[in-house]
Design a protein around this motif. Structure first.
Motif, PDB file in Angstrom:
ATOM      1  N   LEU C  31       6.631   0.892  -8.510  1.00  0.00           N
ATOM      2  CA  LEU C  31       6.878   1.999  -7.588  1.00  0.00           C
ATOM      3  C   LEU C  31       5.646   2.897  -7.496  1.00  0.00           C
ATOM      4  O   LEU C  31       5.262   3.330  -6.409  1.00  0.00           O
ATOM      5  CB  LEU C  31       8.095   2.805  -8.037  1.00  0.00           C
ATOM      6  N   LEU C  32       5.028   3.146  -8.649  1.00  0.00           N
ATOM      7  CA  LEU C  32       3.840   3.998  -8.670  1.00  0.00           C
ATOM      8  C   LEU C  32       2.697   3.370  -7.872  1.00  0.00           C
ATOM      9  O   LEU C  32       2.143   4.001  -6.961  1.00  0.00           O
ATOM     10  CB  LEU C  32       3.372   4.176 -10.111  1.00  0.00           C
ATOM     11  N   ALA C  33       2.358   2.127  -8.237  1.00  0.00           N
ATOM     12  CA  ALA C  33       1.230   1.471  -7.580  1.00  0.00           C
ATOM     13  C   ALA C  33       1.534   1.263  -6.103  1.00  0.00           C
ATOM     14  O   ALA C  33       0.686   1.544  -5.237  1.00  0.00           O
ATOM     15  CB  ALA C  33       0.936   0.135  -8.261  1.00  0.00           C
ATOM     16  N   GLY C  34       2.757   0.796  -5.810  1.00  0.00           N
ATOM     17  CA  GLY C  34       3.126   0.582  -4.411  1.00  0.00           C
ATOM     18  C   GLY C  34       3.101   1.885  -3.639  1.00  0.00           C
ATOM     19  O   GLY C  34       2.624   1.941  -2.504  1.00  0.00           O
ATOM     20  N   PHE C  38       0.910   2.830  -0.516  1.00  0.00           N
ATOM     21  CA  PHE C  38       1.604   3.290   0.692  1.00  0.00           C
ATOM     22  C   PHE C  38       0.889   4.522   1.262  1.00  0.00           C
ATOM     23  O   PHE C  38       0.713   4.651   2.480  1.00  0.00           O
ATOM     24  CB  PHE C  38       3.063   3.622   0.361  1.00  0.00           C
ATOM     25  N   LEU C  39       0.471   5.415   0.379  1.00  0.00           N
ATOM     26  CA  LEU C  39      -0.250   6.601   0.847  1.00  0.00           C
ATOM     27  C   LEU C  39      -1.595   6.203   1.460  1.00  0.00           C
ATOM     28  O   LEU C  39      -1.996   6.731   2.507  1.00  0.00           O
ATOM     29  CB  LEU C  39      -0.461   7.586  -0.296  1.00  0.00           C
ATOM     30  N   VAL C  40      -2.292   5.259   0.813  1.00  0.00           N
ATOM     31  CA  VAL C  40      -3.572   4.800   1.365  1.00  0.00           C
ATOM     32  C   VAL C  40      -3.361   4.199   2.751  1.00  0.00           C
ATOM     33  O   VAL C  40      -4.048   4.541   3.721  1.00  0.00           O
ATOM     34  CB  VAL C  40      -4.219   3.765   0.416  1.00  0.00           C
ATOM     35  N   GLY C  41      -2.366   3.293   2.843  1.00  0.00           N
ATOM     36  CA  GLY C  41      -2.083   2.672   4.134  1.00  0.00           C
ATOM     37  C   GLY C  41      -1.657   3.699   5.171  1.00  0.00           C
ATOM     38  O   GLY C  41      -1.998   3.579   6.351  1.00  0.00           O
ATOM     39  N   GLY C  42      -0.921   4.712   4.738  1.00  0.00           N
ATOM     40  CA  GLY C  42      -0.486   5.755   5.657  1.00  0.00           C
ATOM     41  C   GLY C  42      -1.664   6.557   6.178  1.00  0.00           C
ATOM     42  O   GLY C  42      -1.733   6.891   7.366  1.00  0.00           O
ATOM     43  N   LEU C  43      -2.596   6.842   5.284  1.00  0.00           N
ATOM     44  CA  LEU C  43      -3.799   7.559   5.694  1.00  0.00           C
ATOM     45  C   LEU C  43      -4.559   6.754   6.755  1.00  0.00           C
ATOM     46  O   LEU C  43      -5.036   7.296   7.760  1.00  0.00           O
ATOM     47  CB  LEU C  43      -4.686   7.767   4.463  1.00  0.00           C
ATOM     48  N   GLU C  44      -4.611   5.447   6.534  1.00  0.00           N
ATOM     49  CA  GLU C  44      -5.285   4.585   7.517  1.00  0.00           C
ATOM     50  C   GLU C  44      -4.567   4.655   8.854  1.00  0.00           C
ATOM     51  O   GLU C  44      -5.207   4.709   9.922  1.00  0.00           O
ATOM     52  CB  GLU C  44      -5.341   3.145   6.983  1.00  0.00           C
ATOM     53  N   THR C  74      -2.674  -5.056   6.049  1.00  0.00           N
ATOM     54  CA  THR C  74      -2.668  -5.793   4.790  1.00  0.00           C
ATOM     55  C   THR C  74      -2.091  -4.937   3.670  1.00  0.00           C
ATOM     56  O   THR C  74      -1.253  -5.393   2.884  1.00  0.00           O
ATOM     57  CB  THR C  74      -4.107  -6.215   4.434  1.00  0.00           C
ATOM     58  N   THR C  75      -2.537  -3.691   3.598  1.00  0.00           N
ATOM     59  CA  THR C  75      -2.071  -2.811   2.536  1.00  0.00           C
ATOM     60  C   THR C  75      -0.573  -2.584   2.637  1.00  0.00           C
ATOM     61  O   THR C  75       0.156  -2.701   1.653  1.00  0.00           O
ATOM     62  CB  THR C  75      -2.802  -1.459   2.622  1.00  0.00           C
ATOM     63  N   MET C  76      -0.106  -2.257   3.839  1.00  0.00           N
ATOM     64  CA  MET C  76       1.311  -1.934   3.988  1.00  0.00           C
ATOM     65  C   MET C  76       2.194  -3.119   3.640  1.00  0.00           C
ATOM     66  O   MET C  76       3.218  -2.975   2.966  1.00  0.00           O
ATOM     67  CB  MET C  76       1.599  -1.466   5.415  1.00  0.00           C
ATOM     68  N   ILE C  77       1.818  -4.306   4.068  1.00  0.00           N
ATOM     69  CA  ILE C  77       2.661  -5.477   3.822  1.00  0.00           C
ATOM     70  C   ILE C  77       2.573  -5.923   2.365  1.00  0.00           C
ATOM     71  O   ILE C  77       3.580  -6.038   1.664  1.00  0.00           O
ATOM     72  CB  ILE C  77       2.245  -6.657   4.727  1.00  0.00           C
ATOM     73  N   PHE C  78       1.347  -6.185   1.904  1.00  0.00           N
ATOM     74  CA  PHE C  78       1.183  -6.835   0.603  1.00  0.00           C
ATOM     75  C   PHE C  78       1.193  -5.844  -0.555  1.00  0.00           C
ATOM     76  O   PHE C  78       1.593  -6.174  -1.653  1.00  0.00           O
ATOM     77  CB  PHE C  78      -0.137  -7.607   0.546  1.00  0.00           C
ATOM     78  N   LEU C  79       0.668  -4.649  -0.316  1.00  0.00           N
ATOM     79  CA  LEU C  79       0.439  -3.759  -1.442  1.00  0.00           C
ATOM     80  C   LEU C  79       1.392  -2.573  -1.471  1.00  0.00           C
ATOM     81  O   LEU C  79       1.445  -1.850  -2.456  1.00  0.00           O
ATOM     82  CB  LEU C  79      -1.008  -3.246  -1.433  1.00  0.00           C
ATOM     83  N   ALA C  80       2.109  -2.321  -0.376  1.00  0.00           N
ATOM     84  CA  ALA C  80       3.035  -1.192  -0.386  1.00  0.00           C
ATOM     85  C   ALA C  80       4.475  -1.675  -0.298  1.00  0.00           C
ATOM     86  O   ALA C  80       5.238  -1.554  -1.255  1.00  0.00           O
ATOM     87  CB  ALA C  80       2.709  -0.224   0.741  1.00  0.00           C
ATOM     88  N   PHE C 394      12.475   2.654   6.052  1.00  0.00           N
ATOM     89  CA  PHE C 394      13.709   3.452   5.919  1.00  0.00           C
ATOM     90  C   PHE C 394      14.432   3.071   4.632  1.00  0.00           C
ATOM     91  O   PHE C 394      14.916   3.928   3.888  1.00  0.00           O
ATOM     92  CB  PHE C 394      14.642   3.206   7.123  1.00  0.00           C
ATOM     93  N   SER C 395      14.505   1.771   4.363  1.00  0.00           N
ATOM     94  CA  SER C 395      15.242   1.329   3.168  1.00  0.00           C
ATOM     95  C   SER C 395      14.536   1.791   1.907  1.00  0.00           C
ATOM     96  O   SER C 395      15.174   2.079   0.901  1.00  0.00           O
ATOM     97  CB  SER C 395      15.399  -0.191   3.159  1.00  0.00           C
ATOM     98  N   ILE C 396      13.211   1.843   1.966  1.00  0.00           N
ATOM     99  CA  ILE C 396      12.475   2.307   0.789  1.00  0.00           C
ATOM    100  C   ILE C 396      12.784   3.783   0.535  1.00  0.00           C
ATOM    101  O   ILE C 396      13.086   4.185  -0.595  1.00  0.00           O
ATOM    102  CB  ILE C 396      10.970   2.061   0.981  1.00  0.00           C
ATOM    103  N   PHE C 397      12.726   4.586   1.595  1.00  0.00           N
ATOM    104  CA  PHE C 397      13.077   6.002   1.429  1.00  0.00           C
ATOM    105  C   PHE C 397      14.512   6.142   0.923  1.00  0.00           C
ATOM    106  O   PHE C 397      14.802   6.941   0.023  1.00  0.00           O
ATOM    107  CB  PHE C 397      12.922   6.753   2.750  1.00  0.00           C
ATOM    108  N   ALA C 398      15.392   5.343   1.522  1.00  0.00           N
ATOM    109  CA  ALA C 398      16.792   5.414   1.106  1.00  0.00           C
ATOM    110  C   ALA C 398      16.944   5.011  -0.348  1.00  0.00           C
ATOM    111  O   ALA C 398      17.627   5.688  -1.129  1.00  0.00           O
ATOM    112  CB  ALA C 398      17.646   4.516   2.002  1.00  0.00           C
ATOM    113  N   GLY C 399      16.284   3.917  -0.709  1.00  0.00           N
ATOM    114  CA  GLY C 399      16.395   3.413  -2.070  1.00  0.00           C
ATOM    115  C   GLY C 399      15.825   4.385  -3.093  1.00  0.00           C
ATOM    116  O   GLY C 399      16.384   4.571  -4.170  1.00  0.00           O
ATOM    117  N   VAL C 400      14.700   5.009  -2.724  1.00  0.00           N
ATOM    118  CA  VAL C 400      14.101   5.985  -3.635  1.00  0.00           C
ATOM    119  C   VAL C 400      15.104   7.091  -3.913  1.00  0.00           C
ATOM    120  O   VAL C 400      15.374   7.452  -5.069  1.00  0.00           O
ATOM    121  CB  VAL C 400      12.804   6.565  -3.031  1.00  0.00           C
TER     122      VAL C 400
END
Lengths: 110, 208, 622, 352
Positions: C31-34, C38-44, C74-80, C394-400
């Motif tokens: 969760l931390l690394a992802g 996610f923040l990096v990909g969001g910034l992009e 790439t970041t959003m799919i594979f790393l986030a 959405f599911s990630i926010f919901a799950g968190v």
């Protein structure tokens, strides 16, 4: 882990039976090995005879499939109990793989 | 039954490869891995079939110019036989006969090494004939497919030797029996792949 | 036995996380690394929208823009997305099936570290001569043509992290197959576990083609082979196929667990069992199966011919059916229920119309002849963001929000959670709805700018403003996390009060051995059944006994780190004389530690019955 | 308040959709179809949209009902319903039927749009154009007319025009949104398809359609535009004729232009041809053919067609199309030389 179990009931009792059974199974293994060698020889022979490719190619593929079935079911014991998940996943993998091969032989065409 | 427990001929279970939870997990996990490997090799086969005989200039050798029956036959026999010897090894494992099991695995490893030797010899010949990894798409696809298989054999060899050396002195137990079993599964799978390689690459290549 | 004795101090905690094989801690790592990626990909993404806010903008250069879009995807799919979902799977799935652990704790850790080092490697490209710039699909002709090392970073980074994903997938599969608690049959598994199962199976079969594709690309770029070099007999369409044979199932790898999360939430907050549970399971499996039959719809304009296009078009439409089944089942789960609109439920409820939009445009895209118009335009961008943001994010926010108390033992603030929702929800529709039309009006995707006078200006500005709202939503979430962690108000086993599945039957956060005694499962929604019969907790299926646990290990970290080193060697192969030695050193580290692992016996340790009885009195220490 | 917001959102979206589909420029928008192919695709879009709007309506009705009727009011436990076979059959069968309704025309259209039999027929009268895509420019060869032009495609209206598409460097995609969906130009093979340009609607669009590259191809992918001039068959024939009349490079009209021509012959002609004949193989045509440069509507596909922009372009092409193949291929030009070159190039017209 606490919830482990063994598959044998009483090892001492069925021990002798098991030994015989596995010796018998080993005989099957040798028979299937001979068959596999035979199928290989036939496949190589078919190519050596230089027949028509329309016949030879499907023929050797068929032989390969038969041989692989022997490998899987006898050598790798897939005929035994407790191989439901293995066969499910192996065949699913095979399905995906075959579709891939089919695609590459048909729609990469130039 | 705990994995470390010392067992005797009598208390040895019928399916030592699956008699603890760890072993069962290993067994299932490895089979699933083989399912994934099936897709991996299928993709390589597919690539090879798409790129077979695709060379940039007509002077380069094609499949039918390169492959020869005798050498392929020898390699096939070596690997098929090694499959049988590893079946024997597992047979002895189930009979709780450690020494014989080691002997058969030793023979398996020898046969595997011989197979690798024949492959190296074969590749050297091809390179001399101008069929290189970098010379054409055909070359790249061929060496990648067959080389991936060869790499699997080499890895299997290392695995087998590591297992044998590590367990040379301690005999069979429920901790290492699944390891031997899983290795034998791997070895058979390599053989399965080879059956398709000799059929699809070599034999079909020679047919034209 | 001292392994689980509590050590204090920051250093000890870090070391604990570096060596942990506990699935709940690995979940936190994921969760931390992802979350970070996610923040990096969001910034992009924000950079993309700033650049496109006005025509002829020069906020970033053309080359940099291509790097940003490539890395965003790439970041959003594979790393986030995938790692965060893996985090949930690790945190929740073993609890849901009543297991003490996953099947391969060591491999679980290895999977995480491989993903992590792969992701770090990929992102280092920014500081080492430029990121990949051929799109997340990295089509071969452009990727081979691309100068610099960007594509090499892509190939090697994804290869390493992909390996980690594959290992993780196998681990989840075996866990579900072998480690279910007594009574937990397949048809009693919670839907999130089912979707984990199917998604993991998809990983098992979809990642090998990607591996092969990346290997071919690596050989072409670094070792002189000719797979994609047309002049030497190569063929670039091979890459397209391999990529999409992986790439399409990948969509389902992401969205099926999302479905699982929503299924749990709908059912929990409607206080009703999932409507049509068995057809939901069936639909999940069917979607997974069909996911492998449709990849070529990403290649309708490649020129595969009408026969192939027609087949893949019809197959693609077929996926609409099981997906529709799911939508209606969710609606009817709420129908007749007692629906409480908590923050997680906000996301789940809004997911339905959002995802429907993505679904119907998916069917529209499946109509091959019409797809010639949509393909590679902003229409497609809108479509997959509706699916992936409207579904997965959405599911990630919901799950968190939903599982935060279970993972950390404290509740995220509901009001802030709802604020995040409204900001993000409005921003999301504002950003992406208009993009359907941009595409139809003739705006291709992946353009770094556009000329004025083509009718694109206003719509792009609106879209960029939407992105601002989404960013605000994420910022509020971060504030929420900080505030919650500082307050740290502890909660009980079942903080929502409506928990149905097994994870709510044990303390929050769960003790490291999860279940003191394995629970006896008597039906779907095992915990709910017991609650309805007035019981406090689960009936144990076994007497209290010793519990076997794996030892922590630093080796997974080292194995992954070895590949990380080797990747630098491969990257500079043929350019620097030290490249080959570095490859060798890296591989030696990896294979050496694998050897250590296989030679050194590791039997784990036991927690004794007496210690567990002590725990009974003291309550739980995590 | 919140309830109202939901309703508002939905009706707002519906109205918005109607309004938005009316937007878009007639020379560019796929929603303003101007030919048979685009019409077919637009019809499919409409059909799929109608079906899907129907689905959305059903979902929205249930969705809104749930929202109002089943909010938690008290602590009662609702009945635990397992499912309903009847309902499940309904929402399995109806979508299948709907998809069949969509699938049949889809398959039909897919085959129709892929039908290029006319191309391969011997002695076919059909107009065939070989499209060759390069990093950020388009090359158009008319094999039967034996002429080559670049960047601006000229086509006759009201008949099928057939295309052979191929790329000579990386993959691109050939797209004229208002006239029909795209087709990739692969590096491996030739793709074939056809388009038809409707005369009446071409007039509405000003006779000039915008074309785009729709596959990421490098930094200047966004700027790989081309234009399509749709002429009546007669005008087209006369254009072909006047192109064919250019047997050797046109003479410069003014002294300045003559100076420009000399510069051109020294620095540019190695890559740019100024005659339309197609004696060279496509791989040898390294840069856009400039035979009728003066007739075009854009410089380099994206800049305004005037001398100032032309000079800017030659001065520093990298600034306008990053990663293009022209940068640094020729010596640096002084302002005088640029003036002369611009004068010469702008004078290259085949039709007066």
């Amino acid at each position: 882990m606490a919830n482990q179990q063994t598959n044998s009931g009483n090892p001492r009792v069925d021990h002798e039976y098991r030994r015989r059974k596995s010796a018998e199974e080993m005989r099957y293994q040798v028979v299937s090995f001979s068959l596999m060698i035979f199928l290989t020889l036939v496949a190589f022979g078919a190519v050596a005879m230089k027949g028509s490719a329309w016949f030879t190619v499907p023929f050797i593929i068929l032989l390969a499939v038969v041989q692989v079935v022997f490998q899987l079911y006898y050598f790798m014991h897939m005929s035994h109990k407790g191989h439901e998940a293995p066969s499910l996943f192996l065949y699913s993998g095979l399905l995906v793989g075959l579709i891939t091969i089919l695609t590459f032989m048909t729609i990469i065409w130039w | 039954m705990h994995a470390e427990e010392k067992l005797t001929y009598e208390s040895w279970p019928a399916e030592p490869e699956r008699s603890t939870l760890e072993a069962k997990n290993k067994f299932t996990g490895f089979w699933l891995f083989l399912g994934g490997e099936t897709v991996l090799f299928s993709s390589l086969f597919a690539t090879y079939l798409a790129l077979k005989d695709k060379v940039p200039d007509s002077s380069m050798p094609l499949a039918k110019d390169l492959f020869e029956l005798p050498l392929t036959f020898v390699a096939t026999m070596l690997l098929l036989t090694s499959s049988l010897t590893s079946v024997y090894a597992i047979y002895q494992m189930k009979n709780f006969n450690f020494k014989k099991m080691m002997l058969w695995f030793g023979i398996t490893a020898l046969l595997g090494a011989a197979f690798l030797g024949s492959e190296v010899y074969e590749f050297t010949n091809y390179v001399h004939e101008g069929h290189k990894f970098t010379s054409s798409a055909f070359g790249s696809a061929f060496y990648t497919l067959v080389g991936f298989h060869g790499g699997h054999v080499a890895f299997g060899l290392m695995w087998c030797l590591t297992l044998m050396i590590r367990n040379a002195k301690r005999g069979l137990n429920l901790y290492n029996a699944p390891k031997f079993y899983v290795f034998s599964l791997y070895w058979h799978f390599i053989d399965v792949v080879w059956v398709f390689i000799f059929s699809v690459v070599y034999l079909m290549g020679m047919v034209g | 036995m001292s392994t689980y004795a509590q050590k204090k101090g920051f250093g000890a905690t870090v070391w604990d996380f570096l060596t942990t094989v506990d699935h709940k801690k690995i979940a936190i790592l994921y969760l931390l690394a992802g979350g970070l990626f996610f923040l990096v990909g969001g910034l992009e993404a924000v950079f993309i929208r700033i650049q496109l806010a006005v025509p002829n903008n020069d906020f970033v250069s053309a080359g940099a823009f291509n790097e940003i879009i490539t890395m965003h995807g790439t970041t959003m799919i594979f790393l986030a997305a995938m790692p965060i979902l893996f985090g949930f799977m690790n945190a929740v799935m073993p609890l849901q099936i009543g297991a003490r652990d996953v099947a391969f704790p060591f491999l679980n850790a290895l999977g995480f570290w491989l993903f992590f080092f792969g992701g770090v490697f990929l992102n280092l490209s920014w500081f080492m001569g430029g990121a990949p710039d051929a799109g997340w699909t990295s089509y071969a002709s452009l990727a081979i043509h691309s100068k610099g090392h960007g594509i090499d970073f892509y190939v090697l980074g994804l290869q390493i992290s992909g390996l980690g994903t594959l290992i993780g997938g196998i681990n989840f599969l075996v866990t579900i197959i072998n480690m279910r608690a007594p009574g937990m049959t397949y048809m009693r598994m919670p839907l999130f576990t089912w979707t984990t199962f199917v998604a993991s199976a998809l990983i098992l079969f979809a990642f090998p083609p990607l591996t092969v594709g990346l290997v071919l690309m690596m050989f072409d770029r670094m070792f002189g082979s000719n797979f994609f070099v047309v002049a030497n007999g190569g063929n670039t369409v091979i890459w397209e196929h391999l990529f999409w044979i992986f790439g399409h199932p990948e969509v389902y790898i992401l969205v099926l667990p999302a479905f699982g999360i929503f299924s749990e939430i709908f059912s929990t907050f409607s206080r009703k069992r999932l409507f049509g549970y068995s057809s939901m399971v069936f639909a999940t499996v069917l979607i997974g199966f069909l996911g492998f039959m449709v990849w070529a719809h990403h290649m309708f304009t490649t020129g595969l011919g009408p026969v192939a296009n027609a087949i893949f078009a019809v197959a693609t439409m077929a996926i609409g059916v099981p997906t529709g089944i799911k939508i209606f089942n969710w609606l009817f789960t709420m129908w007749g229920g007692s629906v409480k609109f908590t923050a997680p439920m906000h996301w789940a409820f809004a997911f339905i119309p959002s995802f429907i939009m993505g679904g119907v445009t998916g069917v529209m895209l499946a109509a091959a002849a019409a797809d010639y118009q949509y393909h590679d335009t902003y229409f497609v961008v809108a479509h997959f963001h509706y699916v992936i943001v409207g579904g997965v994010v959405f599911s990630i926010f919901a799950g968190v929000q939903y599982w935060w108390p279970k993972i950390f033992g404290t509740m995220l603030n509901e009001t802030l959670g709802k604020l995040t929702f409204w900001l993000f929800f409005i921003g999301f529709h504002m950003t992406f709805f208009i993009q359907h039309f941009l595409g139809l009006w003739g705006m291709p995707r992946r353009v770094f700018t556009y000329l004025p006078g083509q009718g694109f200006d206003t719509a792009n500005m609106i879209s960029s403003i939407g992105a601002l709202f989404m960013s605000l939503g994420v910022i509020v979430l971060l504030i929420n996390v900080v505030v919650t962690s500082v307050k740290n108000v502890k909660v009980g086993d079942d903080p929502w009060g409506d928990g149905r599945t097994l994870e709510w039957a044990i303390p929050s956060p769960p003790p490291f051995y999860n279940f003191k005694q394995l629970p006896l499962v008597r039906g779907l929604d095992a915990f709910w059944i017991e609650k309805m019969e007035g019981k406090k907790g689960m009936t144990p299926a076994e007497p209290l006994g010793d519990i076997h646990m794996p030892n922590a290990s630093f080796l997974p970290f080292v194995i992954a780190f070895g590949l990380f080193i080797a990747a630098f060697g491969a990257l500079y192969n043929g350019e620097h004389s030290w490249a080959i030695p570095v490859i060798v050193i890296g591989l030696l580290v990896t294979f050496g530690s694998m050897l250590v692992r296989s030679v050194k016996d590791d039997h784990g340790f036991h927690i004794h019955k007496e210690e567990l009885m002590d725990d009974n009195d003291k309550g739980v220490k995590a | 308040m919140k309830r109202l917001a939901k309703w508002r959102l939905i009706s707002f979206l519906a109205i918005l959709t109607l309004v938005l589909s009316g937007c878009g420029e007639p020379y560019l928008s796929a929603l303003k179809p101007a030919g048979e192919v685009a019409d077919t695709q637009y019809d499919l879009m409409k059909l799929s949209t109608f079906i899907m709007v129907g689905v959305i309506l059903v979902v929205v009705i249930i969705f809104v009902t749930v929202f109002f009727r089943f909010r938690r009011k008290d602590d009662t436990i609702p009945k635990q319903v397992e499912g309903s076979h009847k309902l499940e059959i309904i929402w399995t069968v109806i979508p299948i039927l709907l998809l069949l309704i969509l699938a049949v025309p889809t398959v039909a259209a897919t085959f129709k749009l892929a039908n290029v039999d006319q191309m391969d027929k011997k002695n076919s009268k059909a107009l065939v154009i070989n499209v060759r895509s390069h990093l950020y420019w388009w090359d158009f060869e008319y094999p039967n007319q034996k002429i080559v032009t670049s960047q601006e495609l000229v086509v006759p209206t009201d008949e099928k025009v057939y295309f052979n598409l191929k790329s000579l460097d990386v993959k691109h995609s050939f797209w004229i949104p208002a006239v029909g969906g795209k087709m990739d130009t692969n590096t491996d093979n030739e793709n074939k398809f056809w388009l038809e340009f409707d005369s009446k609607r071409a007039n509405d669009a000003g006779g000039l359609f915008y074309g785009k590259c729709a596959e990421l191809c490098g930094p200047s992918h966004a700027l790989m535009d081309f234009k399509v001039k749709a002429l009546s068959r007669d005008d087209f024939d006369s254009w072909v004729k006047s192109m064919k009349d250019v047997k050797k490079p046109q003479k410069a009209q003014t002294d300045l232009a003559a100076e420009g021509q000399e510069i051109f012959n020294n620095s540019c002609i190695g890559c740019h041809a100024v005659t339309p004949s197609n004696q060279m193989p496509d791989t040898a045509r390294m840069a856009p053919n400039l035979t009728n440069f003066g007739d075009r509507s854009r410089v380099a596909g994206v800049l305004d067609h005037n001398k100032e922009d032309l000079k800017n372009w030659i001065r520093d092409p990298e600034k306008y199309k990053p990663g293009n193949m022209m940068t640094n291929k020729y010596p640096k030009m002084s302002e005088d030389q640029l003036d002369a070159l611009a004068e010469y190039l702008m004078g290259l017209k085949v039709q007066q």
